[in-house]
Enzyme design. Structure first.
Site, short mmCIF file in Angstrom:
data_model
loop_
_atom_site.label_atom_id
_atom_site.label_comp_id
_atom_site.label_asym_id
_atom_site.label_seq_id
_atom_site.Cartn_x
_atom_site.Cartn_y
_atom_site.Cartn_z
N CYS A 142 -2.57 9.08 -3.59
CA CYS A 142 -1.96 7.77 -3.34
C CYS A 142 -2.29 6.76 -4.43
O CYS A 142 -1.40 6.01 -4.89
CB CYS A 142 -2.41 7.24 -1.98
SG CYS A 142 -4.20 7.25 -1.73
N HIS A 258 -3.31 -0.27 -0.86
CA HIS A 258 -4.32 -0.22 -1.90
C HIS A 258 -4.01 -1.24 -2.99
O HIS A 258 -2.84 -1.45 -3.34
CB HIS A 258 -4.35 1.17 -2.57
CG HIS A 258 -4.85 2.27 -1.70
ND1 HIS A 258 -5.47 2.07 -0.50
CD2 HIS A 258 -4.80 3.63 -1.88
CE1 HIS A 258 -5.80 3.25 0.03
NE2 HIS A 258 -5.40 4.20 -0.79
#
Length: 351
Positions: A142, A258
């Site tokens: 990711c 994130h």
């Protein structure tokens, strides 16, 4: 061996690990993109078999409920695309059966990413790599995905020689139990529970009101496996083994999305204005960069979105040709489920 099976225009899709956080997001993304499936099958472990999952429908599949079936090697008969997020061990165990039944495995785990005959694909960066798959295509880590989406438009302006990245990774990146632990631990902390009595299981230390510079296992050189992934995956996806990457990956008490602080060094000059223009024109990128009005990407406000958001674009004066920027993306969508379904879209017959 080249893959020769022709993908139908309306494939049968199996969602493997359907009851997990990413599996659930697979179902949402299939609906959101109206993926042209003729059938969607929900697969999971034996203990989840029989569970009903709501599904908003896609393609030829109407809205309703999907009944979870136990995943076995025979589950893939008649399946064209298998979206996997069930863990590396399950992916490895099921690979042979998936491919033998003629399905293409799009795998979200780290099991196959660095195998030479497995493409590691981010559709905005290296879509052409799907052409040489042999039945398995890997979804990158990711944190790597959102970084390369932001790097690619800049690389097209001038070759990148070095990247230094520090990540601010949400608790949910460690799974649903980790997200629950952040909720519960924060409540315990605010209720005055003593430090040594806080419930700590998903992370090595308390995550509430704390940051943990430790994601995945430590390696012999004292980096973590998460940091190693960012190094090697970036080189493979960008198709340039000469890019030097230094990563520090940190877990932060954020629920979802994130953030990454990225310093990029180029072989030639890339003015910030040119970088903004290139990023604004790039697929899957939204520029949020207006410091005068306090506009920049923030994880708390971008959960559930599809794009990679870039802001704080400025020169890095410590190197001759450098830029600094701040990048945010939803790691469950673009960092996992969305990227995988976008890979599946690349496999469809081109009109």
């Amino acid at each position: 061996m080249a893959w020769t099976k022709v993908m139908p225009a309306h494939p049968v899709v199996a969602v493997c690990g359907a009851t997990g956080a990413v599996g659930n997001e697979f179902l949402k993304v299939l609906h959101d993109l109206d993926f042209p499936a003729s059938k969607v099958i929900a697969l999971a472990s034996a203990r989840s078999a029989g569970k009903k999952l709501p599904f908003e429908g896609c393609g030829q599949v109407p809205a309703g409920e999907l009944t979870v079936q136990e995943m076995t090697p025979d589950s893939f008969e008649g399946v064209d695309i298998a979206l996997f997020s069930a863990g590396a061990s399950v992916s490895k165990a099921m690979r042979e059966a998936v491919v033998a039944h003629g399905a293409v495995m799009i795998d979200n785990s780290s099991a196959f990413r660095m195998e030479e005959d497995v493409p590691l694909v981010v559709p905005e960066v290296n879509p052409g790599d799907v052409s040489w798959h042999n039945g398995v295509i890997a979804n990158p880590n990711c944190s790597t995905i959102q970084m390369v989406v932001a790097l690619k438009p800049l690389y097209n302006l001038a070759r990148i020689s070095r990247v230094v990245v520090s990540t601010y990774q949400a608790a949910s990146g460690a799974g649903a139990p980790a997200m629950a632990e952040l909720y519960d631990q924060t409540r315990e902390f605010l209720d005055g529970k003593p430090e040594d009595e806080l419930t700590i299981s998903a992370f090595a230390h308390r995550i509430a009101f704390n940051t943990i510079p430790h994601i995945d296992v430590f390696l012999d050189d004292d980096s973590t496996k998460e940091e190693w992934k960012m190094v090697v995956e970036t080189k493979k996806i960008m198709g340039d083994d000469n890019i030097q990457v230094a990563a520090t990956c940190v877990r932060v008490p954020v629920l979802r999305c994130h953030g990454e602080s990225i310093n990029v060094e180029f072989v030639g000059d890339v003015p910030p204005a040119d970088a903004r223009e290139a990023l604004a024109a790039a697929p899957g990128v939204t520029v949020m960069d207006d410091p005068a009005n306090n506009v920049y990407p923030m994880p708390g406000l971008l959960a559930g979105t599809n794009d990679t958001y870039v802001g704080r674009i400025r020169r890095d004066p410590t190197v001759k040709h450098g830029l600094a920027m701040w990048v945010v993306a939803d790691q469950i969508r673009k960092g996992a489920a969305l990227n995988a379904v976008q890979i599946a879209q690349l496999l469809l017959p081109q009109e």
